[in-house]
Design an enzyme around this catalytic site. Structure first.
Site, PDB file in Angstrom:
ATOM      1  N   GLY A 164       5.188   2.721  -0.577  1.00 43.04           N
ATOM      2  CA  GLY A 164       6.484   3.035  -0.974  1.00 43.04           C
ATOM      3  C   GLY A 164       6.538   1.901  -2.059  1.00 43.04           C
ATOM      4  N   TYR A 173      16.782  -6.503  13.482  1.00 35.12           N
ATOM      5  CA  TYR A 173      16.740  -6.456  12.387  1.00 35.12           C
ATOM      6  C   TYR A 173      18.254  -7.320  10.926  1.00 35.12           C
ATOM      7  CZ  TYR A 173      15.964  -4.786   7.294  1.00 35.12           C
ATOM      8  OH  TYR A 173      15.666  -4.284   6.189  1.00 35.12           O
ATOM      9  N   ASN A 222       0.832  -1.131   0.507  1.00 40.32           N
ATOM     10  CA  ASN A 222      -0.170  -0.325   0.282  1.00 40.32           C
ATOM     11  C   ASN A 222       0.648   1.339   0.130  1.00 40.32           C
ATOM     12  OD1 ASN A 222       0.895  -1.233   2.864  1.00 40.32           O
ATOM     13  ND2 ASN A 222      -0.032   1.188   3.857  1.00 40.32           N
ATOM     14  N   VAL A 239      17.208   3.074   0.042  1.00 41.31           N
ATOM     15  CA  VAL A 239      15.820   3.890  -0.670  1.00 41.31           C
ATOM     16  C   VAL A 239      14.938   4.165   0.304  1.00 41.31           C
ATOM     17  CG1 VAL A 239      13.533   2.747  -1.815  1.00 41.31           C
ATOM     18  CG2 VAL A 239      15.072   1.204  -1.583  1.00 41.31           C
TER      19      VAL A 239
END
Length: 309
Positions: free
Chosen positions: A22, A232, A20, A263
């Site tokens: 990016g 992460y 939804n 990004v």
């Protein structure tokens, strides 16, 4: 919960998680622009449905929305039932949804571009790090969503992917998921021993990491010791290992993972150096590559890396 979708079962069908906004939104847009029927999934039902409608408004008629919380097995099963009933198969799965597992405070976003002007990728990352914190709960959520969520969705959709004549899985990962970031050899060697590794063992490794994190003993077994991003790094290392296990167990499928680069999306608090469209293009290219290509590989942008180390 779901929408009808135009098109026929003769077209290739793709599912994109976290679609939804990016990079996920761009992956959906680019796949649809290539004539793929796209099922855009997102946790937020209202925002996801609105995003699918916006894409259809751009002339991409074969885009539908289905609500999905990737770490919810019941939700993944509902998605699988929808795909099976509507199409009878699935050709492409792009596991894009994920979290960084931290909280950031970048201040006044209206002047963010001005603040970051002239900084390279390393300088931007360090600037963001200085404004970042993490709780134990955020670290747990990072493992639950990035690794277990990716695995939950994939396992639910595997039977449908096997029904495709050329099924593809693209798992979004990160250069931070490379094994070089582990501080010791114990799990670095085990995660690189793909012939012996199993899904059950990957689950056990995820639990061991969280146990050591809570005890403050990450150095003992050689985990990544970065105080903010260890969860992460481990979550993405597990995704990379899971990708290789899937490829080994599913020779008829092409299963790869990709680092899209740094990004500029909400996940990076818009500090990245690549646009969402540039980041998405790599995953789309891998998803749509000609038959007979590599499987079980790690792509650093467009390049196949020779090692996960």
């Amino acid at each position: 919960m779901e929408e009808s979708i135009h098109g026929s079962s003769e077209k290739r069908v793709a599912v994109v998680t976290g679609g939804n906004r990016g990079m996920g939104l761009e992956i959906c847009r680019q796949l649809a622009a290539h004539g793929i029927t796209v099922v855009l999934t997102a946790r937020d039902e209202k925002r996801g449905a609105e995003t699918a409608e916006e894409l259809r408004g751009l002339g991409l008629a074969d885009v539908a929305f289905h609500q999905l919380e990737i770490s919810d097995p019941a939700g993944a099963a509902r998605l699988a039932s929808f795909i099976k009933d509507k199409f009878g198969k699935l050709d492409i799965l792009v596991n894009n949804a994920g979290v960084l597992g931290v909280t950031t405070d970048v201040g006044d976003r209206s002047i963010l571009r001005e603040t970051l002007a002239g900084k390279d990728a390393m300088e931007r990352a360090e600037w963001l790090r200085q404004r970042t914190t993490q709780t134990t709960q955020e670290a747990e959520d990072c493992i639950r969503i990035n690794y277990h969520g990716t695995k939950t969705v994939t396992e639910a959709l595997l039977p449908l992917l096997r029904s495709s004549s050329d099924g593809r899985i693209v798992n979004l990962t990160s250069a931070w998921g490379l094994l070089r970031y582990f501080s010791g050899d114990e799990f670095r060697q085990e995660l690189d021993d793909i012939d012996s590794l199993t899904k059950r063992r990957l689950d056990e490794i995820s639990r061991l990491f969280l146990d050591d994190l809570k005890k403050g003993t990450l150095e003992t077994r050689g985990w990544p010791t970065d105080p903010l991003y260890a969860a992460y790094m481990v979550s993405k290392a597990l995704v990379c290992a899971y990708t290789r296990v899937l490829a080994r167990e599913n020779a008829a499928l092409r299963v790869n993972c990709v680092h899209p680069g740094y990004v500029e999306t909400g996940m990076s608090d818009y500090t990245g150096v690549l646009t969402a469209a540039e980041g998405a293009a790599v995953s789309v290219a891998i998803a749509l590559a000609e038959e007979g290509g590599v499987t079980g590989a790690y792509f650093d942008r467009e390049q196949v890396a020779g090692s996960f180390l």
